[in-house]
Write an enzyme that holds these catalytic residues in place. Structure first.
Site, PDB file in Angstrom:
ATOM      1  N   TRP A  18       0.818  -1.223   0.000  1.00  0.00           N
ATOM      2  CA  TRP A  18       0.000   0.000   0.000  1.00  0.00           C
ATOM      3  C   TRP A  18       0.850   1.271   0.000  1.00  0.00           C
ATOM      4  O   TRP A  18       1.785   1.389   0.788  1.00  0.00           O
ATOM      5  CB  TRP A  18      -0.883   0.005   1.249  1.00  0.00           C
ATOM      6  CG  TRP A  18      -1.612   1.289   1.439  1.00  0.00           C
ATOM      7  CD1 TRP A  18      -1.146   2.425   2.051  1.00  0.00           C
ATOM      8  CD2 TRP A  18      -2.932   1.607   0.993  1.00  0.00           C
ATOM      9  NE1 TRP A  18      -2.091   3.424   2.007  1.00  0.00           N
ATOM     10  CE2 TRP A  18      -3.198   2.945   1.370  1.00  0.00           C
ATOM     11  CE3 TRP A  18      -3.916   0.888   0.305  1.00  0.00           C
ATOM     12  CZ2 TRP A  18      -4.411   3.567   1.090  1.00  0.00           C
ATOM     13  CZ3 TRP A  18      -5.127   1.532   0.039  1.00  0.00           C
ATOM     14  CH2 TRP A  18      -5.366   2.852   0.428  1.00  0.00           C
ATOM     15  N   MET A  19       0.483   2.223  -0.861  1.00  0.00           N
ATOM     16  CA  MET A  19       1.066   3.566  -0.795  1.00  0.00           C
ATOM     17  C   MET A  19      -0.062   4.585  -0.849  1.00  0.00           C
ATOM     18  O   MET A  19      -1.000   4.428  -1.626  1.00  0.00           O
ATOM     19  CB  MET A  19       2.007   3.801  -1.989  1.00  0.00           C
ATOM     20  CG  MET A  19       2.587   5.207  -2.018  1.00  0.00           C
ATOM     21  SD  MET A  19       3.680   5.486  -3.430  1.00  0.00           S
ATOM     22  CE  MET A  19       2.472   5.685  -4.732  1.00  0.00           C
ATOM     23  N   ASN A  20       0.037   5.656  -0.014  1.00  0.00           N
ATOM     24  CA  ASN A  20      -0.848   6.794  -0.253  1.00  0.00           C
ATOM     25  C   ASN A  20      -0.031   8.085  -0.363  1.00  0.00           C
ATOM     26  O   ASN A  20       0.828   8.151  -1.265  1.00  0.00           O
ATOM     27  CB  ASN A  20      -2.068   6.852   0.669  1.00  0.00           C
ATOM     28  CG  ASN A  20      -1.825   6.821   2.144  1.00  0.00           C
ATOM     29  OD1 ASN A  20      -1.264   5.883   2.671  1.00  0.00           O
ATOM     30  ND2 ASN A  20      -2.254   7.844   2.846  1.00  0.00           N
ATOM     31  N   ASP A  21      -0.216   9.064   0.476  1.00  0.00           N
ATOM     32  CA  ASP A  21       0.300  10.411   0.230  1.00  0.00           C
ATOM     33  C   ASP A  21       1.812  10.501  -0.023  1.00  0.00           C
ATOM     34  O   ASP A  21       2.594   9.862   0.675  1.00  0.00           O
ATOM     35  CB  ASP A  21       0.035  11.311   1.443  1.00  0.00           C
ATOM     36  CG  ASP A  21      -1.329  11.130   2.054  1.00  0.00           C
ATOM     37  OD1 ASP A  21      -2.173  10.469   1.451  1.00  0.00           O
ATOM     38  OD2 ASP A  21      -1.533  11.642   3.159  1.00  0.00           O
ATOM     39  N   GLN A  37       3.548   7.590   2.265  1.00  0.00           N
ATOM     40  CA  GLN A  37       2.799   6.778   3.222  1.00  0.00           C
ATOM     41  C   GLN A  37       2.767   5.336   2.718  1.00  0.00           C
ATOM     42  O   GLN A  37       2.333   5.080   1.584  1.00  0.00           O
ATOM     43  CB  GLN A  37       1.369   7.333   3.342  1.00  0.00           C
ATOM     44  CG  GLN A  37       1.293   8.732   3.929  1.00  0.00           C
ATOM     45  CD  GLN A  37       1.431   8.717   5.428  1.00  0.00           C
ATOM     46  OE1 GLN A  37       0.492   8.397   6.141  1.00  0.00           O
ATOM     47  NE2 GLN A  37       2.615   9.051   5.927  1.00  0.00           N
ATOM     48  N   SER A  82       1.195  11.739   7.558  1.00  0.00           N
ATOM     49  CA  SER A  82       1.845  12.649   6.593  1.00  0.00           C
ATOM     50  C   SER A  82       2.578  13.825   7.221  1.00  0.00           C
ATOM     51  O   SER A  82       2.233  14.301   8.301  1.00  0.00           O
ATOM     52  CB  SER A  82       0.810  13.162   5.608  1.00  0.00           C
ATOM     53  OG  SER A  82       0.511  12.120   4.716  1.00  0.00           O
ATOM     54  N   ASP A 141      -1.021  16.435   9.593  1.00  0.00           N
ATOM     55  CA  ASP A 141      -0.387  16.845   8.319  1.00  0.00           C
ATOM     56  C   ASP A 141       0.249  18.243   8.477  1.00  0.00           C
ATOM     57  O   ASP A 141      -0.338  19.117   9.097  1.00  0.00           O
ATOM     58  CB  ASP A 141      -1.374  16.825   7.141  1.00  0.00           C
ATOM     59  CG  ASP A 141      -2.137  15.506   7.088  1.00  0.00           C
ATOM     60  OD1 ASP A 141      -1.626  14.507   7.617  1.00  0.00           O
ATOM     61  OD2 ASP A 141      -3.262  15.492   6.538  1.00  0.00           O
ATOM     62  N   GLU A 201      -7.105  18.156   4.875  1.00  0.00           N
ATOM     63  CA  GLU A 201      -5.913  17.339   5.046  1.00  0.00           C
ATOM     64  C   GLU A 201      -4.766  17.927   4.221  1.00  0.00           C
ATOM     65  O   GLU A 201      -4.984  18.624   3.235  1.00  0.00           O
ATOM     66  CB  GLU A 201      -6.181  15.901   4.591  1.00  0.00           C
ATOM     67  CG  GLU A 201      -7.276  15.217   5.401  1.00  0.00           C
ATOM     68  CD  GLU A 201      -7.394  13.737   5.084  1.00  0.00           C
ATOM     69  OE1 GLU A 201      -7.334  12.925   6.026  1.00  0.00           O
ATOM     70  OE2 GLU A 201      -7.567  13.379   3.907  1.00  0.00           O
TER      71      GLU A 201
END
Ligand code: DQQ
Length: 469
Positions: A18-21, A37, A82, A141, A201
């Protein structure tokens, strides 16, 4: 996983999971650092770490060891959320959100003494509690800048019953912070020009061509879209005069972050989230893609836009050109190019009546196709995903970008296709970023069509794009 037909080849993503920001974007020496992330345990959002990659050209990346890991018993025990990277007078420093279940969010700090390779995470948060007397929905954040001899930091938040908020802090040393009030509070009851949600965010705040820009990702139980606000910053307050979506792909363009690089450009990466069932994502074993590197610019109609950097052109291979020609109504005119990794540049004169369309990733009978449609009457560019995938459970909602063409101005489209990722740039002033999941092995074609009036195609160029790995 490299055989997975939905997996992009020239967009950044980790080897698996998994990757997000995007986080901690920074140019250090002659190296660009991209943190993100990341859940090393699988393709789902839990126990978030910071992944890390480096590049010399913003396009080709090298994976690096994990940067931040949740500390058992610490303020970041259940996630390193983040944040940003800062050059603290020569010491690379990260400020991020320590997350602890059920919902504790606290600003944390980490420092590197070996050139951004390993990070020492501080055991205590740098701000112990959010400001009192505010009914906050969260406190997470970070973006940090230096101004008048002090570090300034924004933290994303939302005030119950009011709307999204960004809270301003100041510090002499990045370790001790004083609350300076809200920089801006949104109004969630307003829907014009755009609804700004209950929570903001991933704030980012910078000067661009002498104007101040605040970027926030609009959240209310789930991500909605990213907004850009343009306005005046004075005495710790920001007064926007213009607010618009930064990209029209809605939740598929989320939590972007920018960095100013030495040649003066402000570079942005955003997170392109998946648009398919959780089971399909788990089965694939990977989730989340970064946008192409983009430069943040002002448009001549007073918007902020993000456009692909010219470094991407080094990936171009085997160019195809089509001379100017006319397309008649009810004709599907196929372009002499096929593929899953393409860059396309085309200009056309949209007809006065009816719409014109570009079919992308289309199979020969057009039953599977993603349709990019322009309607001059409504001045709208639409990315229609209703037929993008012949399988059932994918997001099919259409994305709409307002786009008024000046008299005699052609529609100028710049399109990047990379397996399940699509990025569209129109007339250097609107972008639509999204996900499509074509499954038909023959869904490789590009075709042009017009509904009512003949359509003049002025130019068409396309390239096969090389992998960045
Ligand atoms: N993702 C992070 C948060 C941020 C959200 C958690 C935005 O810090 O608010 O992974 O996508």
């Amino acid at each position: 996983m490299t055989a997975d037909p939905q997996r992009p080849r020239y967009h950044f993503l980790p080897p698996a999971n998994w990757m997000n920001d995007p986080n901690g974007l920074i140019q250090w020496g002659d190296t660009f650092h991209l943190f993100y992330q990341y859940n090393p345990a699988g393709a789902y959002h839990r126990q978030i770490h910071w992944g890390h990659a480096t590049s010399h050209d913003l396009v080709h990346w090298q994976h690096q060891p994990l940067a931040l890991t949740p500390t058992p018993g610490g303020a970041d025990a259940d996630g390193c959320w983040s944040g940003c990277a800062i050059d603290d007078h020569g010491t690379p420093t990260l400020i991020y959100t320590g997350f602890r279940l059920p919902d504790e969010q606290k600003p944390c700090l980490a420092v590197s003494y070996d050139g951004l390779q390993t990070w020492q995470q501080w055991s205590t948060p740098i701000i112990s509690t959010p400001p009192p007397n505010l009914d906050l929905l969260g406190f997470r954040d970070h973006t940090v800048w230096y101004e008048h001899g002090l570090w300034h930091m924004l933290i994303g938040s939302g005030i119950r019953g009011q709307g999204g908020a960004v809270l301003l802090y100041r510090s002499p040393d990045l370790r001790h912070w004083e609350y300076g009030g809200p920089l801006l509070i949104g109004d969630a009851t307003q829907f014009h020009p755009i609804w700004t949600g209950l929570f903001w965010e991933c704030p980012d705040f910078f000067m661009l061509s002498n104007q101040q820009v605040l970027i926030c990702s609009v959240w209310d139980q789930r991500p909605y879209y990213t907004i850009a606000m343009i306005g005046h910053y004075h005495n710790g307050c920001f007064t926007p005069h213009t607010t618009h979506k930064l990209d029209y792909g809605d939740a598929h363009f989320y939590a972007p972050q920018t960095m100013q690089i030495r040649d003066g450009r402000r570079i942005m990466f955003g997170w392109i989230m998946e648009g398919r069932r959780e089971e399909a994502v788990l089965e694939a074993g990977w989730a989340g893609v970064m946008t192409l590197p983009r430069e943040v610019r002002f448009t001549n109609d007073g918007h902020v836009v993000t456009l692909p950097v010219s470094e991407i052109q080094q990936l171009r291979q085997r160019e195809v050109q089509v001379p100017p020609h006319r397309v008649m109504p009810n004709e599907l005119q196929w372009m002499p190019v096929q593929g899953t990794q393409l860059e396309i540049e085309l200009t056309l004169h949209p007809p006065q009546r009816g719409t014109c369309s570009i079919l992308l990733r289309a199979n020969p009978d057009g039953s599977e196709a993603t349709v990019l449609r322009y309607d001059r009457q409504t001045a709208t560019l639409t990315l229609d995903r209703r037929r993008s995938s012949l399988i059932g459970d994918v997001w099919r909602d259409a994305h709409h970008a307002p786009l008024t063409l000046n008299k005699d101005e052609p529609l100028a489209l710049h399109i990047f296709l990379d397996a399940s990722v699509i990025e569209v740039f129109a007339n250097n002033r609107r972008s639509i970023t999204s996900r499509i999941y074509p499954v038909h092995p023959d869904s490789l074609g590009i075709a042009i069509a017009t509904e009512t009036d003949p359509l003049d195609v002025l130019s068409f160029r396309a390239w096969q794009m090389a992998s960045i790995w």
